[in-house]
Motif scaffolding. Structure first.
Motif, short mmCIF file in Angstrom:
data_model
loop_
_atom_site.label_atom_id
_atom_site.label_comp_id
_atom_site.label_asym_id
_atom_site.label_seq_id
_atom_site.Cartn_x
_atom_site.Cartn_y
_atom_site.Cartn_z
N PRO A 101 4.99 -6.11 -12.13
CA PRO A 101 5.93 -6.98 -11.41
C PRO A 101 5.28 -7.82 -10.32
O PRO A 101 5.75 -8.93 -10.03
CB PRO A 101 6.93 -5.98 -10.81
N TRP A 102 4.19 -7.32 -9.70
CA TRP A 102 3.53 -8.11 -8.66
C TRP A 102 3.02 -9.43 -9.21
O TRP A 102 3.01 -10.44 -8.50
CB TRP A 102 2.33 -7.33 -8.09
N VAL A 103 2.55 -9.44 -10.46
CA VAL A 103 1.98 -10.66 -11.03
C VAL A 103 3.05 -11.75 -11.12
O VAL A 103 2.79 -12.93 -10.83
CB VAL A 103 1.37 -10.38 -12.42
N ARG A 104 4.24 -11.36 -11.46
CA ARG A 104 5.34 -12.33 -11.57
C ARG A 104 5.88 -12.71 -10.19
O ARG A 104 6.12 -13.89 -9.92
CB ARG A 104 6.47 -11.72 -12.42
N GLU A 105 6.01 -11.72 -9.31
CA GLU A 105 6.67 -11.98 -8.02
C GLU A 105 5.71 -12.49 -6.95
O GLU A 105 6.13 -13.18 -6.01
CB GLU A 105 7.33 -10.69 -7.54
N PRO A 160 2.12 -14.04 -7.40
CA PRO A 160 0.86 -14.48 -8.03
C PRO A 160 -0.23 -14.77 -7.00
O PRO A 160 -1.42 -14.75 -7.33
CB PRO A 160 1.27 -15.75 -8.79
N GLU A 161 0.17 -15.02 -5.73
CA GLU A 161 -0.82 -15.28 -4.69
C GLU A 161 -1.65 -14.04 -4.36
O GLU A 161 -2.67 -14.14 -3.67
CB GLU A 161 -0.14 -15.80 -3.42
N TRP A 162 -1.24 -12.87 -4.83
CA TRP A 162 -2.00 -11.65 -4.58
C TRP A 162 -3.15 -11.47 -5.55
O TRP A 162 -3.85 -10.46 -5.52
CB TRP A 162 -1.08 -10.43 -4.65
N PHE A 163 -3.36 -12.47 -6.43
CA PHE A 163 -4.42 -12.40 -7.43
C PHE A 163 -5.27 -13.66 -7.36
O PHE A 163 -4.92 -14.62 -6.66
CB PHE A 163 -3.82 -12.20 -8.82
N THR A 164 -6.38 -13.66 -8.07
CA THR A 164 -7.29 -14.80 -8.06
C THR A 164 -7.04 -15.67 -9.29
O THR A 164 -7.12 -15.18 -10.43
CB THR A 164 -8.75 -14.32 -8.05
N THR A 165 -6.72 -16.92 -9.05
CA THR A 165 -6.47 -17.87 -10.14
C THR A 165 -7.73 -18.69 -10.40
O THR A 165 -8.31 -19.28 -9.48
CB THR A 165 -5.31 -18.80 -9.78
N LYS A 166 -8.15 -18.73 -11.65
CA LYS A 166 -9.35 -19.48 -12.03
C LYS A 166 -9.00 -20.97 -12.20
O LYS A 166 -7.83 -21.36 -12.23
CB LYS A 166 -9.91 -18.91 -13.33
N PRO A 167 -10.02 -21.84 -12.29
CA PRO A 167 -9.76 -23.28 -12.41
C PRO A 167 -8.85 -23.66 -13.57
O PRO A 167 -8.12 -24.66 -13.48
CB PRO A 167 -11.17 -23.88 -12.58
N ASP A 168 -8.88 -22.87 -14.66
CA ASP A 168 -8.03 -23.23 -15.80
C ASP A 168 -6.60 -22.72 -15.65
O ASP A 168 -5.79 -22.85 -16.57
CB ASP A 168 -8.63 -22.72 -17.11
N ALA A 223 -4.54 0.72 -15.68
CA ALA A 223 -3.92 -0.59 -15.93
C ALA A 223 -2.46 -0.47 -15.52
O ALA A 223 -1.56 -0.31 -16.36
CB ALA A 223 -4.07 -0.98 -17.40
N ILE A 224 -2.20 -0.55 -14.24
CA ILE A 224 -0.91 -0.15 -13.68
C ILE A 224 0.11 -1.28 -13.73
O ILE A 224 -0.18 -2.41 -13.36
CB ILE A 224 -1.10 0.31 -12.22
N GLY A 225 1.32 -0.92 -14.18
CA GLY A 225 2.45 -1.82 -14.06
C GLY A 225 2.88 -2.45 -15.38
O GLY A 225 2.07 -2.83 -16.21
N SER A 226 4.17 -2.51 -15.55
CA SER A 226 4.77 -3.15 -16.71
C SER A 226 6.20 -3.51 -16.34
O SER A 226 6.62 -3.39 -15.20
CB SER A 226 4.74 -2.21 -17.91
N ALA A 227 6.96 -3.91 -17.34
CA ALA A 227 8.38 -4.19 -17.10
C ALA A 227 9.11 -2.94 -16.62
O ALA A 227 10.20 -3.03 -16.04
CB ALA A 227 9.01 -4.73 -18.37
N GLU A 228 8.52 -1.78 -16.83
CA GLU A 228 9.16 -0.52 -16.42
C GLU A 228 8.91 -0.18 -14.96
O GLU A 228 9.45 0.82 -14.46
CB GLU A 228 8.64 0.62 -17.32
N GLY A 229 8.07 -0.97 -14.27
CA GLY A 229 7.83 -0.73 -12.85
C GLY A 229 6.37 -0.82 -12.48
O GLY A 229 5.50 -1.05 -13.34
N GLY A 230 6.10 -0.63 -11.19
CA GLY A 230 4.74 -0.76 -10.68
C GLY A 230 4.25 0.49 -9.98
O GLY A 230 4.51 1.62 -10.42
N HIS A 231 3.57 0.29 -8.85
CA HIS A 231 2.93 1.39 -8.14
C HIS A 231 3.90 2.38 -7.53
O HIS A 231 3.49 3.49 -7.15
CB HIS A 231 2.02 0.84 -7.05
N ASP A 232 5.15 2.03 -7.41
CA ASP A 232 6.12 2.94 -6.80
C ASP A 232 6.98 3.64 -7.83
O ASP A 232 7.99 4.27 -7.48
CB ASP A 232 7.01 2.18 -5.81
N ALA A 233 6.57 3.57 -9.11
CA ALA A 233 7.38 4.15 -10.18
C ALA A 233 6.58 5.19 -10.96
O ALA A 233 5.34 5.20 -10.94
CB ALA A 233 7.86 3.05 -11.13
#
Length: 677
Positions: free
Chosen positions: A332-336, A338-346, A284-294
């Motif tokens: 951080p990717w989720v915030r920066e 969001p198009e890299w993920f799948t958004t459901k109808p809701d 479950a990678i990534g938090s406010a402390e960084g992502g895949h490069d940290a």
């Protein structure tokens, strides 16, 4: 009608070729690579062939002449062996040609044997003389003179027939003509690629462990390990003979929907009442402390990681790092992006699911919305870790990402760094596993974990050997996700059996930490998940205490890796051959190495409960021997020595030693039959 001479002869079924040449075949530096083709022509004139084998960057340079030989039992099948001496993209093609010298030699020999005289052979003698004139015109020094003298002898009507033809048929001149033939009607195949990796792409012993579990236990409470404390575990891993240290993700772990201990036993995934100190899943990678490069702050810093890599190298090993392209909800990717993920109808982002399991702590990545941006970011991340010293990436679930993405990423990396290796962790459908290998993955996880019976082991091993020109296996005996029922219920002998099978059948094998302590308890009946899974909690182990009390398999693993290093045959896959034995609980196979003339013969009792006896029926020609010959074998596990032949009595007690691993001593110099894909 097209009358071009380069289409004159038949060339079909060239190998190794992957997907009709759409992708590169594979080899490693120093490997004996067999190249085969079917070559034929009309009529009865002799045909021959050679391989044009070209090194990286030398397409315009003259290639050495590599003549092919007939490959029985098929009359039109030909083979040559090549040995690449450097990494990179090699290429090869087949040249088929009419062999007038061989045609002439055969005609003269059969006519002389039939009693024909010089008058009847007049035209044949002149044809031979003219061919030798052509040889003399191209030859230098001694061979020019010998070819010219042989031509003159054929034309000397003052001599008896046998005297006239003897110089042309002399063994020395015939050897020269074999290597410097007269070639007519030369027909060329298309060119095919072979990507040659470093040796570790084929051969290695992997050890997986979680650095965070290597912290001290204080007052009975586990504390989070660091890369520095994990470094203290490295000498023991090196002592067991492993040469690749595989680390699960070492990045910051998300806090949203974090998993707690034994979460897999809950149908909904996470009980949602975990304590504040739960460590969560490294995937479950990534938090406010960084992502895949940290680096996860509790593990240390990037400098600490570089120091860990260097310490691993100092011990003769290297680091393989997990590349898991997924994100925690607070990555951080989720915030920066969001198009890299799948958004459901809701409006919510879809999390990972494998019903009944739910992974609310992980968002899969969508590669279709912004491929250019996402591709560039993943390549940047990979190069961050390459710059930190990583040359092997174990890729998590590559079968859930687009094939064209992996093809692009792998070959983009190899353009500048051909030594970087990628292992596909893809326990999925055969078609996808094989295609991942074809497009560029260096190695693949396999179905070995679920192959326990003799028939299925023989079938799967043969399949992998046949496809070794593009798919290289890595036989892991266990993983953090897979505790097979054979280990749950087979007792310590089964741990030995599976270790022998993995390490002897495959040139690359792997062990997940805890295997040497016989960890075997599942989270619930019918599950392959470990109880107290290390994926969700710290799991410190008393390594020293277990080994001191004899409750460790570490010495056995050490011996297996010593044997693997001592025998080049065990570092091969193409030469794996299975042999008959009259007990279905016994598996018998051999491996050979052409360069060193090394051979290893293995017999394994597949039952962890019962002693089994049987009689082998060895295919001795597969070892370069005649059916009646005998040879010496020395058991590398017990030191016992025997005199063996085709039929041999075997008795294996799993509680004493479940396998024979025999080093073979031949009574004479042998020539192994070529491994053919």
């Amino acid at each position: 009608m097209n009358g071009r001479a380069d289409l004159r002869l038949g060339i079909t079924d060239v190998a190794p070729v992957v997907s009709c040449g759409s992708f590169s075949a594979r080899a490693v530096v120093g490997e004996h690579l067999p190249i085969t083709a079917t070559v034929f022509r009309e009529g009865h004139d002799a045909v021959a062939a050679n391989v044009v084998w070209t090194a990286p960057g030398e397409d315009g340079s003259p290639a050495p002449f590599v003549r092919m030989a007939k490959l029985p039992p098929e009359p039109d099948r030909w083979i040559a062996g090549v040995v690449p001496d450097r990494e990179g993209r090699w290429s090869f093609g087949i040249e088929a040609w009419s062999d007038p010298l061989a045609t002439w030699k055969h005609a003269v020999e059969v006519k002389v044997e039939a009693g024909q005289g010089p008058d009847e052979l007049a035209n044949d003698l002149e044809e031979g003389a003219r061919l030798l004139d052509r040889v003399a015109a191209e030859a230098d020094g001694e061979w020019r003179n010998r070819a010219a003298a042989a031509a003159a002898a054929l034309r000397d009507s003052s001599q008896e027939l046998t005297v006239r033809i003897a110089p042309a048929l002399a063994a020395g001149l015939q050897r020269y003509l074999h290597d410097h033939p007269v070639r007519e009607l030369v027909t060329r195949s298309p060119r095919y690629e072979v990507f040659v990796d470093r040796r570790e792409a084929l051969y290695g012993s992997w050890y997986e462990f979680f650095p965070r579990s290597e912290g001290p236990v204080v007052g009975g409470v586990s504390t989070h390990g660091t890369l520095t404390t994990a470094g203290d575990r490295l000498p023991a891993i090196a002592d067991m003979g492993f040469d690749v240290v595989y680390l699960p993700p070492i990045h910051p772990i998300g806090t949203v929907n974090r998993k707690g201990p034994n979460s897999p036993q809950f149908p909904g995934g996470n009980p949602h009442d975990i304590g504040p100190d739960e460590v969560g899943s490294p995937w479950a990678i990534g938090s406010a402390e960084g992502g895949h490069d940290a680096v996860h702050p509790q593990l240390g810093t990037m400098d600490d990681f570089r120091a860990f890599v260097q310490r691993t190298r100092d011990l003769g090993m290297e680091v393989a790092l997990d590349l898991a392209l997924q994100a925690a909800p607070d990555h951080p990717w989720v915030r920066e992006h969001p198009e890299w993920f799948t958004t459901k109808p809701d409006g919510t982002i879809a999390y990972a699911e494998n019903p009944p399991k739910k992974y609310q702590d992980i968002y899969p990545i969508n590669f279709d919305n912004d491929p250019e941006g996402l591709y560039a970011e993943v390549l940047r991340v990979v190069r961050v870790w390459m710059d930190a010293g990583v040359r092997i990436f174990r890729v998590d679930n590559p079968h859930t990402k687009p094939l064209n993405f992996w093809h692009w990423l792998i070959w983009e990396v190899k353009k500048t760094d051909p030594d970087v290796l990628f292992l596909a962790e893809a326990f999925t459908r055969p078609a996808m596993m094989h295609q991942l290998a074809r497009i560029g993955f260096t190695q693949s996880y396999t179905y070995f974990t679920w192959r326990t019976g003799r028939g299925e082991l023989e079938e799967y091993g043969s399949e992998l050997a046949t496809n070794s020109h593009y798919m290289r296996p890595n036989f892991f005996v266990n993983t953090p996700d897979i505790l097979h029922e054979s280990l749950q219920f087979g007792g310590p002998p089964m741990f030995k059996i599976r270790a022998v099978l993995a390490s002897m059948l495959s040139p690359t094998w792997g062990v997940y930490s805890g295997f040497e302590l016989f960890e075997h308890v599942a989270v619930k009946p019918g599950s392959e998940e470990y109880l107290d899974s290390e994926k969700y909690q710290l799991r410190p182990r008393d390594w020293a205490g277990a080994e001191a009390s004899g409750r460790s398999l570490a010495p056995y693993l050490r011996r297996l890796n010593e044997v693997r290093r001592a025998h080049p045959a065990l570092q091969q896959l193409r030469t794996l051959r299975f042999h008959q034995v009259d007990n279905p609980n016994l598996l018998c196979f051999t491996k050979t190495d052409t360069g060193s003339q090394d051979a290893v013969l293995v017999v394994v009792n597949l039952s962890s409960r019962d002693t089994h006896i049987g009689t082998t029926a060895l295919d001795l020609p597969a070892l370069g021997l005649d059916w009646h010959e005998r040879f010496a074998v020395t058991d590398e596990l017990t030191g016992a020595r025997y005199d063996w032949g085709q039929f041999n009595y075997v008795e294996l007690d799993p509680y004493r030693e479940p396998a024979h691993v025999f080093a073979v001593t031949f009574p004479r110099t042998v020539q192994f039959p070529p491994p053919v894909d």
